[in-house]
Design a protein around this motif. Structure first.
Motif, PDB file in Angstrom:
ATOM      1  N   VAL A  95       2.809   6.878  11.450  1.00  0.00           N
ATOM      2  CA  VAL A  95       1.463   6.279  11.346  1.00  0.00           C
ATOM      3  C   VAL A  95       0.457   7.331  10.883  1.00  0.00           C
ATOM      4  CG1 VAL A  95      -0.438   5.305  12.690  1.00  0.00           C
ATOM      5  CG2 VAL A  95       1.886   4.432  13.018  1.00  0.00           C
ATOM      6  N   ASP A 121      -1.508  -4.035  11.746  1.00  0.00           N
ATOM      7  CA  ASP A 121      -2.646  -4.461  12.566  1.00  0.00           C
ATOM      8  C   ASP A 121      -3.956  -3.943  12.006  1.00  0.00           C
ATOM      9  OD1 ASP A 121      -0.928  -5.770  14.204  1.00  0.00           O
ATOM     10  OD2 ASP A 121      -0.807  -4.171  15.699  1.00  0.00           O
ATOM     11  N   ASP A 122      -3.882  -2.815  11.282  1.00  0.00           N
ATOM     12  CA  ASP A 122      -5.092  -2.252  10.669  1.00  0.00           C
ATOM     13  C   ASP A 122      -5.229  -2.670   9.216  1.00  0.00           C
ATOM     14  OD1 ASP A 122      -5.439  -1.041  13.056  1.00  0.00           O
ATOM     15  OD2 ASP A 122      -4.724   0.932  12.409  1.00  0.00           O
ATOM     16  N   GLY A 123      -4.419  -3.621   8.807  1.00  0.00           N
ATOM     17  CA  GLY A 123      -4.532  -4.120   7.437  1.00  0.00           C
ATOM     18  C   GLY A 123      -3.842  -3.242   6.407  1.00  0.00           C
ATOM     19  N   ILE A 124      -3.006  -2.299   6.861  1.00  0.00           N
ATOM     20  CA  ILE A 124      -2.272  -1.447   5.910  1.00  0.00           C
ATOM     21  C   ILE A 124      -0.876  -2.026   5.733  1.00  0.00           C
ATOM     22  CG2 ILE A 124      -1.337   0.859   5.475  1.00  0.00           C
ATOM     23  CD1 ILE A 124      -3.661   1.880   7.321  1.00  0.00           C
ATOM     24  N   SER A 125      -0.540  -2.316   4.467  1.00  0.00           N
ATOM     25  CA  SER A 125       0.693  -3.038   4.179  1.00  0.00           C
ATOM     26  C   SER A 125       1.760  -2.058   3.684  1.00  0.00           C
ATOM     27  CB  SER A 125       0.361  -4.096   3.124  1.00  0.00           C
ATOM     28  OG  SER A 125       1.505  -4.515   2.471  1.00  0.00           O
ATOM     29  N   LYS A 149       2.527  -1.336  13.442  1.00  0.00           N
ATOM     30  CA  LYS A 149       1.236  -0.829  13.927  1.00  0.00           C
ATOM     31  C   LYS A 149       0.222  -0.793  12.789  1.00  0.00           C
ATOM     32  CE  LYS A 149       2.935   2.257  17.574  1.00  0.00           C
ATOM     33  NZ  LYS A 149       2.925   3.615  18.116  1.00  0.00           N
ATOM     34  N   LEU A 150       0.659  -0.323  11.639  1.00  0.00           N
ATOM     35  CA  LEU A 150      -0.265  -0.196  10.503  1.00  0.00           C
ATOM     36  C   LEU A 150      -0.720  -1.559  10.006  1.00  0.00           C
ATOM     37  CD1 LEU A 150       1.696   2.670   8.754  1.00  0.00           C
ATOM     38  CD2 LEU A 150      -0.680   2.850   9.539  1.00  0.00           C
ATOM     39  N   ASP A 186       0.803  -1.227   0.000  1.00  0.00           N
ATOM     40  CA  ASP A 186       0.000   0.000   0.000  1.00  0.00           C
ATOM     41  C   ASP A 186       0.836   1.279   0.000  1.00  0.00           C
ATOM     42  OD1 ASP A 186      -2.295  -1.568   0.129  1.00  0.00           O
ATOM     43  OD2 ASP A 186      -2.191  -1.672   2.321  1.00  0.00           O
ATOM     44  N   ARG A 213      -1.808   7.366   7.422  1.00  0.00           N
ATOM     45  CA  ARG A 213      -3.273   7.482   7.342  1.00  0.00           C
ATOM     46  C   ARG A 213      -3.661   8.637   6.414  1.00  0.00           C
ATOM     47  NH1 ARG A 213      -4.605   3.677  10.654  1.00  0.00           N
ATOM     48  NH2 ARG A 213      -3.745   3.498  12.757  1.00  0.00           N
ATOM     49  N   ASP A 231       4.668   7.367  15.776  1.00  0.00           N
ATOM     50  CA  ASP A 231       3.304   7.910  15.728  1.00  0.00           C
ATOM     51  C   ASP A 231       3.145   8.886  14.565  1.00  0.00           C
ATOM     52  OD1 ASP A 231       2.488   6.416  17.835  1.00  0.00           O
ATOM     53  OD2 ASP A 231       2.779   7.995  19.347  1.00  0.00           O
TER      54      ASP A 231
END
Lengths: 334, 373
Positions: free
Chosen positions: A326, A235-239, A232-233, A213, A330, A323
């Motif tokens: 991240v 875990d939210d499905g962001i590769s 961390k990303l 991604d 987003r 952070d």
């Protein structure tokens, strides 16, 4: 395989190359003794302990303690290199390079070019970079971008102990001046490092993590910040694909461009500078050569255009953090 | 107690953890011993988890995508009469540490050793139970060009259930010294002979893969009374050429990107070539001395088609087991080569390329267990 810290890996590299090639010498401030030393043989080895024990093995003719004169260290190293030695010069903080720019920019970097290729300058300059040590504005900068912009210099930024050893061996064997930037906060970072000698070629990026991604290009300690963010990303499905170029000069453009062609999004995490730094350089490269692949504007995550603050909370806010990576990720996906 | 734990296997000395890629079974399924129940990816390669116990699968613990330490709990087998509370209690009481201690008695964990031979250090992995069968000759396994003893990570524990199994790193490979004086098959076979003698082994069963099979064959021809049995997996130099694109590609590749397509030639299923496998090979190739060693070995014999006299093979007294992969892209052509005759048993495996012992370990282990006993 043995776990070694970056400090140990660098010591390994120096020891093995000095053992292999007696033209390799070390010079710098306190490289023999220094703070904490209990004698010349059992020396502490530099302000950060990287050259510890080398004087005992190789003697004071090859491990040379210098006066506090940066211009003399670099001038002596450049001259020694031009006459056939392979010096590894240490300058405690990159911040002090200002007093020896002529020796580096005008002499070492230019010898090969101005003497029509008739001379080589196989010297290595080891120096430290990075904020986070509470050492204020004159001991915390990351000036690698300035050296990257000078033709004739090779610039190396190891992010882990395996790379540190292989890149320093390559630097010592290289026939051109190499500036080797060590982040002060990474010396105790450990990973598996072979006892044997090995060289990692310059200009070959390490793909730290494969992803689909977003491409993150990060340098030195920022590689670890990028990796923490990528976890961390995930875990939210962001590769996220994390690329560590390892050397800024030469730069592995192909790996970066291929990755952006795959992901379409680029974040550069760079501690060097908000203006004219590596983030701007990589962004310029990708805009020029991979514009059609971009799905979103490139994000350059750098410190602000200010000196490194001495106030601890401000210093922490100054350096890009996991952070902030991240949050940038987003944003770029919006 | 009818409750049984299914745990993450340890496939080699360097394996500490693995990622569970996929379950092949679901709760309610009846599992048999040896059944492939899941796929785990290690830092070396992806491989199947074979059930070590039989029973009904009642509870799946590990999730797909999860990174798990060796001997972590994957699933629980239990009878229908066991209650969910029993299973909960079993899971809660399961401690990885205890199981790891059990695994440490030498039954499955390879030990690593090193021998000084002349001016080189030869490393090896070894498994074998304390109560090994003294009538069975120890097995010595020889890897191929650019490989190392860890190539046998899926095979050593199984073969070592009732005998001593030793997998060496050829000179210039793995953790052995990266200097050789003679890159020919004759030179490598001499080192293997010194190695076998240094371990004090009178008779051995030899297993070789690719270039290692040629080394094993050379040793057997010259020491027929010391070799009990001879297993040759995708042997090189016995009548079919080694793919020159592989040899030169492997030698010349410097980066991960260049090496990956070369390594993919080794397998029937290219997906088995993980980023970690490629990284490990790039790291090996960077070590001082490796480039010279690979050049010397390649230049000596590797571009030849055959280096053995068929009459020598006819004269061999020991049984020979030949294993080939149907999708082998390294050893080219379909002719049988010179490994023929009454004493040769041939197995051609489907869905296997040049590395059947890694790609179809359950099948290769079955064949070799049968053959070596």
């Amino acid at each position: 395989m043995t776990q070694k810290t970056i400090r140990q890996a660098l010591n390994d590299a120096l020891r093995q190359e000095m053992g292999r090639d007696n033209r390799v010498i070390i010079l710098g401030e306190d490289v023999a003794g220094g703070q904490g030393g209990t004698g010349i043989i059992d020396a502490y080895g530099g302000p950060l302990g990287v050259t510890k024990g080398l004087i005992g093995d190789f003697g004071s003719r090859r491990v040379i303690d210098t006066p506090i004169t940066e211009s003399a260290i670099m001038g002596a190293a450049a001259g020694a290199a031009a006459t056939g030695l392979r010096p590894v010069a240490e300058l405690m903080f990159v911040d002090f390079m200002g007093v020896c720019f002529d020796q580096i920019f005008n002499q070492a970097a230019k010898f090969r070019y101005m003497f029509g290729g008739k001379t080589r300058t196989p010297m290595v300059i080891r120096t430290t970079i990075g904020a986070g040590m509470r050492t204020a504005a004159q001991h915390s900068q990351c000036l690698y971008h300035m050296f990257t912009s000078v033709p004739g210099l090779k610039c190396v930024l190891p992010s882990n102990a395996y790379d540190a050893k292989g890149l320093l061996i390559e630097a010592i064997r290289d026939d051109d001046p190499v500036i080797f930037f060590e982040n002060k906060l990474l010396y105790d970072h450990a990973c598996e490092v072979p006892d044997e000698s090995y060289a990692i070629p310059f200009g070959e990026a390490n793909v730290v993590r494969d992803g689909d991604d977003i491409t993150i290009v990060a340098f030195s300690r920022m590689v670890h910040i990028a990796e923490a963010a990528a976890k961390k990303l995930a875990d939210d499905g962001i590769s996220v694909e994390v690329i560590d170029p390892r050397t800024t000069s030469p730069l592995d453009e192909e790996t970066i461009l291929d990755s952006v062609a795959h992901t379409g999004r680029l974040i550069v995490v760079d501690e060097s500078a908000a203006r004219c730094g590596m983030a701007a350089d990589i962004a310029g490269l990708v805009v020029a050569k991979a514009f059609d692949h971009l799905k979103a504007p490139i994000i350059q995550l750098t410190p602000p255009h200010t000196p490194v603050p001495f106030s601890p909370p401000l210093e922490d806010a100054y350096v890009p953090s996991a952070d902030s990576v991240v949050a940038a990720a987003r944003n770029i996906l919006k | 107690m009818t409750l049984k734990a299914v745990t993450v296997p340890k496939w080699g000395l360097s394996m500490n953890e693995g990622e569970l890629i996929q379950w092949h079974v679901a709760p309610g399924d009846d599992i048999t011993v040896g059944q492939e129940i899941a796929e785990i990816e290690t830092s070396k390669i992806a491989g199947p988890v074979e059930a070590a116990v039989a029973g009904r699968l009642r509870r799946i613990i590990a999730k797909e995508g999860e990174m798990l330490p060796v001997v972590a709990l994957l699933a629980v087998l239990a009878a229908d009469s066991d209650s969910d509370d029993d299973i909960d209690a079993f899971v809660a009481g399961f401690e990885v540490k205890d199981q790891a201690d059990d695994a440490g008695d030498g039954a499955t964990l390879p030990l690593s050793g090193q021998l000084s031979l002349n001016d080189m250090e030869i490393s090896y992995l070894e498994v074998g139970p304390g109560d090994r069968n003294p009538d069975l000759a120890p097995v010595v396994l020889i890897h191929g060009f650019g490989g190392d003893g860890n190539n046998w990570l899926f095979n050593m524990a199984k073969l070592g259930e009732n005998r001593r199994v030793i997998a060496l790193d050829l000179p210039g490979h793995g953790r052995s010294s990266k200097n050789i004086t003679d890159g020919s098959i004759t030179g490598l076979a001499a080192v293997v002979g010194d190695f076998i003698a240094a371990l004090g082994l009178d008779r051995v069963a030899l297993g070789g893969h690719s270039l290692g099979a040629a080394v094993a064959l050379h040793y057997a021809i010259n020491n027929p009374d010391r070799v009990d049995r001879l297993a040759l997996i995708c042997p090189a130099l016995v009548g079919r050429a080694v793919n020159p694109d592989y040899v030169t590609g492997f030698i010349q590749a410097r980066t991960r990107k260049q090496l990956k397509p070369v390594l993919q030639l080794l397998f029937s299923d290219e997906q088995l070539v993980t980023a970690n496998l490629v990284n490990d090979m790039v790291k090996y190739k960077r070590l001082d001395g490796v480039a010279t060693v690979l050049d010397m070995i390649a230049a000596a014999d590797l571009f030849k088609t055959v280096i053995f006299d068929p009459a020598d093979i006819d004269r061999l007294p020991m049984p020979i087991c030949l294993i080939a992969g149907e999708d082998d892209k390294i050893i080219c052509g379909t002719e049988p080569g010179i490994i023929t005759g009454d004493k040769v048993t041939t197995h051609r495996l489907k869905q296997a390329g040049h590395m059947p012992h890694m790609e179809r370990p359950e099948k290769v282990n079955e064949i070799l267990t049968d053959f070596f006993c």
